[in-house]
Design a protein around this motif. Structure first.
Motif: not given
Length: 617
Positions: A505-512, A528-536, A538-542
């Motif tokens: 299956v292919e997951l969407s960006g948000g699902e990934q 915990m480290i989060l290094d801009e994993p949501t850069a791809a 949109d602002a609301i999803a991030e």
């Protein structure tokens, strides 16, 4: 001085300059055989002795029968001689063929064991080594030397058998020819030595140019791989770069062909030299032997015996030279393997102090007077930087592109060591610890996170041998992805990555993002480290993802990196990096009140989203 020394070890010059000789590499392979499949040693020796026995039987057969004729032996005696040699040769050749056809099953496990060690080295070496171009070239050459049945890591056993066979045969034939004339032995040996010296020079050409070959092959396979890259397919069509990719692939193909053409010219010259020397050696030996026969020194059967023995003696000498030459070439390939396996590490692993990550323990990580610069960079990324991550603190790191946000995370995680200064864990320099133990402190999601070909559940549990199914489902539930996955026909056994599994299956960006969130929760590390994993996204999803991380990271130290400042307003402390230092520091409210760079950047971003609601960046 320390900075220069560490940079030398940490990057392109990180390598062990030990040169491995033929004896050292031969012992290396013997050791590998003893640890994997020692039967191959006995079989190799037995093959060599069989080949010598066959040669001796063939040497004696014609002179023996001719001697029967000269002595007027009975017909039964002659038939007995013929039968003895015929059956003996047939039996020995049959046994030799059996071993030759089955020896591959004994040798392959040894080569696979070496390959396994190479991949273990590549997968467990320090991060600076793994990204070093020098190490990548070394790994490429080591792979070439171990892939396929005719590679040095496997075919060297045939070389060992051939060398033993030729050495034993040489000694026996040398003893036999001492009864003829020493001139034959001297001429044959002299020509063979000259031939060996010439072939040694020519055969070393490939090793002397191994770096050039590795660089050309790396470029060729890179462009070939990009042309097949499924993710690049859209860019190729939209931006019309297919022609450029083909041009670069063709260019590097021509460079590779030119390199191999130069190599074959050298090989051709080596072969021509060998043929000329062989012709001279054999001509003189046969002429002298013929002269002795005319003088009446030998009977007909003895002449035939020595004539055949000279041919065999020449073959043994040539075989020794060829075997040594081949062993030298294979030893050079094995040197590439051993250089890769022994590649110098800048970090301590097993030799470092053990660090046991205990639940409930508070950890303070401090960057003390840290200076760091990438090789070839004009200036330092950080210059005398001081920063402390307190237990349970939520720290946001912001700044312009190139300010060093990702580099800071890599220093905190121990992926890099500073050129100057220290990274301290509860007051102890992390260089003293087993670096793999130190990594257990962190659960991280980087900008380019990976979903591997396997089941969804395996990706969450990072392919643990014994997955805690209950904890895995709980993490998926907290990440908000359990409902989606459990609705799939295979549930958590659903495959990912279509390049490997047709039913993936292919997951969407948000699902990934939610999947890697569940992976982070499953590891349950104190930091915990989060290094801009949501850069791809949109602002609301991030913002939604970061709020979720905020809720799930209670009681843990956390570092959040984002170029969208609104996503990290909840953090206990925010630092803004600029010019290699912490330019501003405080809570969101304090930085807005300060009214400097952070406040100005926040207002610009806020105005963008107000003026253009709902658009992605």
């Amino acid at each position: 001085m320390e900075r220069r020394l560490f940079r030398k070890v940490r990057h392109e010059k990180t390598r062990n300059n030990v040169k491995y000789g033929m004896l050292s590499n031969s012992l290396f392979m013997v050791k590998e055989a003893l640890g994997t499949n020692s039967v191959v040693l006995a079989v190799t020796l037995f093959q060599a002795l069989l080949a010598v026995a066959i040669s001796l039987m063939e040497l004696y057969v014609a002179p023996t029968i001719l001697g029967n004729l000269e002595r007027h032996d009975a017909l039964g005696t002659m038939i007995g001689s013929i039968g003895f040699f015929a059956l003996g040769i047939m039996g020995l050749q049959g046994l030799s063929a059996y071993l030759e056809n089955n020896q591959i099953f004994m040798r392959i496990p040894i080569r696979l064991s070496i390959i396994s060690k190479m991949w273990r080295k590549a997968g467990t070496c320090s991060y600076p080594v793994r990204e070093s171009q020098d190490f990548i070239r070394s790994f490429t050459k080591a792979t070439d030397a171990s892939i396929g049945n005719d590679s040095a890591a496997e075919y060297i056993w045939s070389t060992f058998a051939g060398l033993l066979q030729n050495l034993v045969g040489f000694c026996i034939y040398l003893y036999l020819l001492t009864h003829a004339d020493p001139v034959i032995i001297i001429v044959t040996l002299a020509a063979a030595v000259i031939s060996y010296l010439a072939s040694s020079y020519f055969n070393g050409w490939g090793y002397r140019h191994r770096q050039e070959e590795a660089e050309i092959k790396n470029r060729f396979f890179y462009f070939r791989g990009r042309a097949r890259d499924r993710q690049l397919a859209k860019d190729v069509r939209i931006f019309g770069i297919g022609g450029w990719l083909r041009e670069m692939q063709d260019k590097n193909m021509r460079m590779l062909q030119d390199f191999y053409l130069r190599r074959e010219r050298v090989c051709l010259l080596a072969d021509f030299t060998d043929v000329a020397l062989s012709f001279l050696r054999n001509g003189i030996a046969y002429a002298w032997l013929l002269y002795l026969a005319v003088q009446g020194s030998f009977s007909a059967s003895e002449f035939l015996f020595y004539f055949t023995a000279v041919s065999g003696f020449t073959a043994w000498i040539t075989g020794i030279m060829d075997s040594v030459s081949r062993l030298r070439k294979q030893s050079l390939d094995l040197s590439c393997i051993r250089e890769m396996l022994d590649y110098e590490e800048p970090f301590l692993f097993e030799k470092g102090k053990a660090l046991e990550v205990m639940p409930g323990t508070e950890y303070t990580i401090e960057l003390k007077d840290v200076t760091f610069r990438y090789p070839g960079a004009e200036k330092e990324t950080f210059f005398h930087l001081n920063l402390t991550l307190h237990p349970g603190e939520k720290l946001a790191v912001v700044g312009a592109n190139g300010a060093g946000k990702t580099t800071l995370v890599r220093l905190l995680c121990g992926l890099y060591d500073p050129d100057e200064g220290e990274v301290l864990l509860n007051g102890v320099n992390i260089k003293e610890y087993n670096r793999r133990d130190y990594y257990q402190l962190f659960s991280a999601v980087f900008q380019e996170f990976s979903l591997l070909a396997g089941e969804i559940g395996e990706n969450v549990a990072c392919f643990e041998q014994e997955t805690d199914s209950y904890r895995m489902r709980d993490c998926m539930e907290k990440a908000g992805l359990a409902g989606k996955v459990e609705a799939l026909p295979e549930g958590y056994g659903t495959h990912l990555v279509k390049e490997v599994y047709d039913d993936a299956v292919e997951l969407s960006g948000g699902e990934q993002q939610r999947l890697v969130m569940a992976r982070l929760l499953y590891k349950d590390s104190p930091v915990m480290i989060l290094d801009e994993p949501t850069a791809a996204l949109d602002a609301i999803a991030e913002s939604d993802i970061y709020r979720k991380y905020h809720e799930l990271s209670r009681g843990k130290s956390s570092v959040f990196i984002s170029h969208r400042l609104a996503s990290t307003r909840f953090c206990d402390r925010i630092i803004l990096l600029r010019d290699g230092k912490v330019a501003e520091e405080g809570t969101h409210e304090e930085l807005m009140t300060l009214g400097k760079s952070y406040a100005e950047l926040f207002r610009i971003q806020s105005r963008y989203y107000v003026d253009r609601p709902g658009e992605n960046e």
